[in-house]
Design a protein around this motif. Structure first.
Motif, PDB file in Angstrom:
ATOM      1  N   GLY A  15       0.790  -1.217   0.000  1.00 40.92           N
ATOM      2  CA  GLY A  15       0.000   0.000   0.000  1.00 40.92           C
ATOM      3  C   GLY A  15       0.826   1.273   0.000  1.00 40.92           C
ATOM      4  N   ASP A  16       2.104   1.153   0.290  1.00 43.75           N
ATOM      5  CA  ASP A  16       2.987   2.324   0.307  1.00 43.75           C
ATOM      6  C   ASP A  16       3.344   2.762  -1.104  1.00 43.75           C
ATOM      7  OD1 ASP A  16       5.007   1.605   3.302  1.00 43.75           O
ATOM      8  OD2 ASP A  16       2.966   2.368   3.035  1.00 43.75           O
ATOM      9  N   SER A  17       4.021   3.900  -1.173  1.00 44.18           N
ATOM     10  CA  SER A  17       4.496   4.449  -2.442  1.00 44.18           C
ATOM     11  C   SER A  17       6.013   4.571  -2.426  1.00 44.18           C
ATOM     12  CB  SER A  17       3.887   5.826  -2.688  1.00 44.18           C
ATOM     13  OG  SER A  17       2.485   5.750  -2.805  1.00 44.18           O
ATOM     14  N   LEU A  18       6.572   4.584  -3.640  1.00 46.31           N
ATOM     15  CA  LEU A  18       8.024   4.670  -3.792  1.00 46.31           C
ATOM     16  C   LEU A  18       8.303   5.284  -5.152  1.00 46.31           C
ATOM     17  CD1 LEU A  18      10.367   3.627  -1.945  1.00 46.31           C
ATOM     18  CD2 LEU A  18      10.444   1.591  -3.393  1.00 46.31           C
ATOM     19  N   THR A  19       9.356   6.086  -5.240  1.00 52.71           N
ATOM     20  CA  THR A  19       9.759   6.635  -6.533  1.00 52.71           C
ATOM     21  C   THR A  19      11.182   6.215  -6.846  1.00 52.71           C
ATOM     22  OG1 THR A  19       8.312   8.573  -6.337  1.00 52.71           O
ATOM     23  CG2 THR A  19      10.133   8.712  -7.895  1.00 52.71           C
ATOM     24  N   LEU A  20      11.354   5.553  -7.972  1.00 46.74           N
ATOM     25  CA  LEU A  20      12.677   5.199  -8.465  1.00 46.74           C
ATOM     26  C   LEU A  20      13.155   6.283  -9.423  1.00 46.74           C
ATOM     27  CD1 LEU A  20      12.216   1.396  -9.255  1.00 46.74           C
ATOM     28  CD2 LEU A  20      12.854   2.477  -7.104  1.00 46.74           C
ATOM     29  N   SER A  21      14.458   6.539  -9.382  1.00 46.37           N
ATOM     30  CA  SER A  21      15.070   7.486 -10.309  1.00 46.37           C
ATOM     31  C   SER A  21      16.173   6.775 -11.081  1.00 46.37           C
ATOM     32  CB  SER A  21      15.671   8.670  -9.551  1.00 46.37           C
ATOM     33  OG  SER A  21      14.675   9.367  -8.841  1.00 46.37           O
ATOM     34  N   THR A  68       3.608   5.274 -12.623  1.00 45.92           N
ATOM     35  CA  THR A  68       3.702   6.362 -13.588  1.00 45.92           C
ATOM     36  C   THR A  68       5.163   6.580 -13.946  1.00 45.92           C
ATOM     37  OG1 THR A  68       1.757   7.463 -12.633  1.00 45.92           O
ATOM     38  CG2 THR A  68       3.177   8.763 -14.087  1.00 45.92           C
ATOM     39  N   ILE A  69       5.449   6.525 -15.239  1.00 47.90           N
ATOM     40  CA  ILE A  69       6.806   6.776 -15.714  1.00 47.90           C
ATOM     41  C   ILE A  69       6.881   8.191 -16.284  1.00 47.90           C
ATOM     42  CG2 ILE A  69       6.389   5.829 -18.032  1.00 47.90           C
ATOM     43  CD1 ILE A  69       9.265   4.677 -17.902  1.00 47.90           C
ATOM     44  N   SER A  70       8.008   8.845 -16.058  1.00 49.82           N
ATOM     45  CA  SER A  70       8.191  10.197 -16.593  1.00 49.82           C
ATOM     46  C   SER A  70       9.672  10.413 -16.859  1.00 49.82           C
ATOM     47  CB  SER A  70       7.643  11.247 -15.626  1.00 49.82           C
ATOM     48  OG  SER A  70       8.324  11.184 -14.385  1.00 49.82           O
ATOM     49  N   TYR A  79      12.001   8.706 -14.174  1.00 56.35           N
ATOM     50  CA  TYR A  79      11.411   8.385 -12.875  1.00 56.35           C
ATOM     51  C   TYR A  79      10.345   7.300 -13.042  1.00 56.35           C
ATOM     52  CZ  TYR A  79      13.430  12.969 -11.939  1.00 56.35           C
ATOM     53  OH  TYR A  79      14.291  14.031 -11.841  1.00 56.35           O
ATOM     54  N   LEU A  80      10.160   6.535 -11.978  1.00 61.16           N
ATOM     55  CA  LEU A  80       9.057   5.584 -11.916  1.00 61.16           C
ATOM     56  C   LEU A  80       8.383   5.764 -10.561  1.00 61.16           C
ATOM     57  CD1 LEU A  80       7.626   3.261 -13.455  1.00 61.16           C
ATOM     58  CD2 LEU A  80       8.994   1.674 -12.077  1.00 61.16           C
ATOM     59  N   ARG A  81       7.218   6.399 -10.580  1.00 63.30           N
ATOM     60  CA  ARG A  81       6.439   6.588  -9.371  1.00 63.30           C
ATOM     61  C   ARG A  81       5.554   5.370  -9.189  1.00 63.30           C
ATOM     62  NH1 ARG A  81       6.088   8.806  -4.325  1.00 63.30           N
ATOM     63  NH2 ARG A  81       3.890   9.090  -3.733  1.00 63.30           N
ATOM     64  N   MET A  82       5.684   4.718  -8.027  1.00 58.12           N
ATOM     65  CA  MET A  82       4.946   3.485  -7.760  1.00 58.12           C
ATOM     66  C   MET A  82       4.020   3.700  -6.570  1.00 58.12           C
ATOM     67  SD  MET A  82       7.882   0.612  -8.455  1.00 58.12           S
ATOM     68  CE  MET A  82       8.922   1.124  -7.098  1.00 58.12           C
ATOM     69  N   ASN A  83       2.730   3.602  -6.802  1.00 62.17           N
ATOM     70  CA  ASN A  83       1.724   3.738  -5.754  1.00 62.17           C
ATOM     71  C   ASN A  83       1.050   2.403  -5.489  1.00 62.17           C
ATOM     72  OD1 ASN A  83       2.114   6.573  -5.565  1.00 62.17           O
ATOM     73  ND2 ASN A  83       0.672   6.920  -7.244  1.00 62.17           N
ATOM     74  N   SER A  84       0.414   2.308  -4.322  1.00 60.69           N
ATOM     75  CA  SER A  84      -0.350   1.101  -3.968  1.00 60.69           C
ATOM     76  C   SER A  84       0.461  -0.172  -4.210  1.00 60.69           C
ATOM     77  CB  SER A  84      -1.658   1.050  -4.772  1.00 60.69           C
ATOM     78  OG  SER A  84      -2.421   2.217  -4.571  1.00 60.69           O
ATOM     79  N   LEU A  85       1.670  -0.173  -3.702  1.00 61.98           N
ATOM     80  CA  LEU A  85       2.564  -1.302  -3.951  1.00 61.98           C
ATOM     81  C   LEU A  85       2.026  -2.596  -3.345  1.00 61.98           C
ATOM     82  CD1 LEU A  85       5.943   0.546  -3.536  1.00 61.98           C
ATOM     83  CD2 LEU A  85       5.267  -0.809  -5.533  1.00 61.98           C
ATOM     84  N   LYS A  86       2.303  -3.688  -4.042  1.00 60.48           N
ATOM     85  CA  LYS A  86       1.854  -5.017  -3.629  1.00 60.48           C
ATOM     86  C   LYS A  86       3.068  -5.920  -3.425  1.00 60.48           C
ATOM     87  CE  LYS A  86      -2.179  -4.585  -6.672  1.00 60.48           C
ATOM     88  NZ  LYS A  86      -2.932  -5.213  -7.794  1.00 60.48           N
ATOM     89  N   PRO A  87       2.920  -6.961  -2.626  1.00 58.40           N
ATOM     90  CA  PRO A  87       4.054  -7.891  -2.456  1.00 58.40           C
ATOM     91  C   PRO A  87       4.561  -8.449  -3.789  1.00 58.40           C
ATOM     92  CG  PRO A  87       2.418  -8.281  -0.758  1.00 58.40           C
ATOM     93  CD  PRO A  87       1.819  -7.272  -1.707  1.00 58.40           C
ATOM     94  N   GLU A  88       3.667  -8.622  -4.751  1.00 58.01           N
ATOM     95  CA  GLU A  88       4.091  -9.154  -6.049  1.00 58.01           C
ATOM     96  C   GLU A  88       4.893  -8.152  -6.886  1.00 58.01           C
ATOM     97  OE1 GLU A  88       1.000  -9.201  -4.734  1.00 58.01           O
ATOM     98  OE2 GLU A  88      -0.540  -8.876  -6.294  1.00 58.01           O
ATOM     99  N   ASP A  89       5.014  -6.926  -6.398  1.00 61.00           N
ATOM    100  CA  ASP A  89       5.894  -5.955  -7.048  1.00 61.00           C
ATOM    101  C   ASP A  89       7.348  -6.120  -6.609  1.00 61.00           C
ATOM    102  OD1 ASP A  89       3.277  -3.553  -6.627  1.00 61.00           O
ATOM    103  OD2 ASP A  89       3.842  -4.553  -8.502  1.00 61.00           O
ATOM    104  N   THR A  90       7.588  -6.988  -5.648  1.00 60.47           N
ATOM    105  CA  THR A  90       8.944  -7.230  -5.166  1.00 60.47           C
ATOM    106  C   THR A  90       9.811  -7.783  -6.295  1.00 60.47           C
ATOM    107  OG1 THR A  90       8.244  -7.623  -2.892  1.00 60.47           O
ATOM    108  CG2 THR A  90      10.346  -8.592  -3.576  1.00 60.47           C
ATOM    109  N   ALA A  91      10.924  -7.100  -6.559  1.00 61.26           N
ATOM    110  CA  ALA A  91      11.804  -7.489  -7.657  1.00 61.26           C
ATOM    111  C   ALA A  91      13.020  -6.569  -7.663  1.00 61.26           C
ATOM    112  CB  ALA A  91      11.083  -7.381  -9.004  1.00 61.26           C
TER     113      ALA A  91
END
Length: 123
Positions: A15-21, A68-70, A79-91
């Motif tokens: 459920g958390d959010s994270l932004t990759l750069s 969301t990619i920008s 950037y990759l903004r990731m919202n509503s993260l799920k365990p299956e997003d682990t990678a």
């Protein structure tokens, strides 16, 4: 030559959010599609999203509506903004730059890769 360095990964809760750069150095990115891929343990590396040199975007079905990619061509950063993260997003998430003027989802269309960064989502 293009060098790519990812940052922003880590351990978060569902459920958390994270932004990759992804910071790029070397040749400018404005003529290249930039993609984010991910690889979970025991699975193939897969496309997550791309933003093309013409600003068109693509999202995998599993992430559409949550990620969301920008890109900022002045800062040479994607950037990759990731919202509503799920365990299956682990990678491990990889930033990639495509061959000039190419637009696509295949790994072989991407000429340059970052070293990857871990994203772990706990339940």
């Amino acid at each position: 030559q293009v060098q790519l360095v990812e940052s922003g990964g880590g351990l978060v809760q569902a459920g958390d959010s994270l932004t990759l750069s992804c910071a790029a150095s070397g040749r400018i990115l404005s003529t290249r599609t930039m993609g984010w891929f991910r690889q979970a343990p025991g699975k193939e590396r897969e496309i997550v999203a791309y933003v093309a040199w013409n600003s068109s975007t693509y999202y995998a079905d599993s992430v559409r509506g949550r990620l969301t990619i920008s890109r900022d061509n002045v800062k040479n950063t994607v950037y990759l903004r990731m919202n509503s993260l799920k365990p299956e997003d682990t990678a491990v998430y990889y930033c990639a730059a495509a061959q000039q003027w190419r637009i696509g989802v295949r790994r072989d269309e991407y000429a340059y890769w970052g070293q990857g960064i871990q994203v772990t989502v706990s339940s």
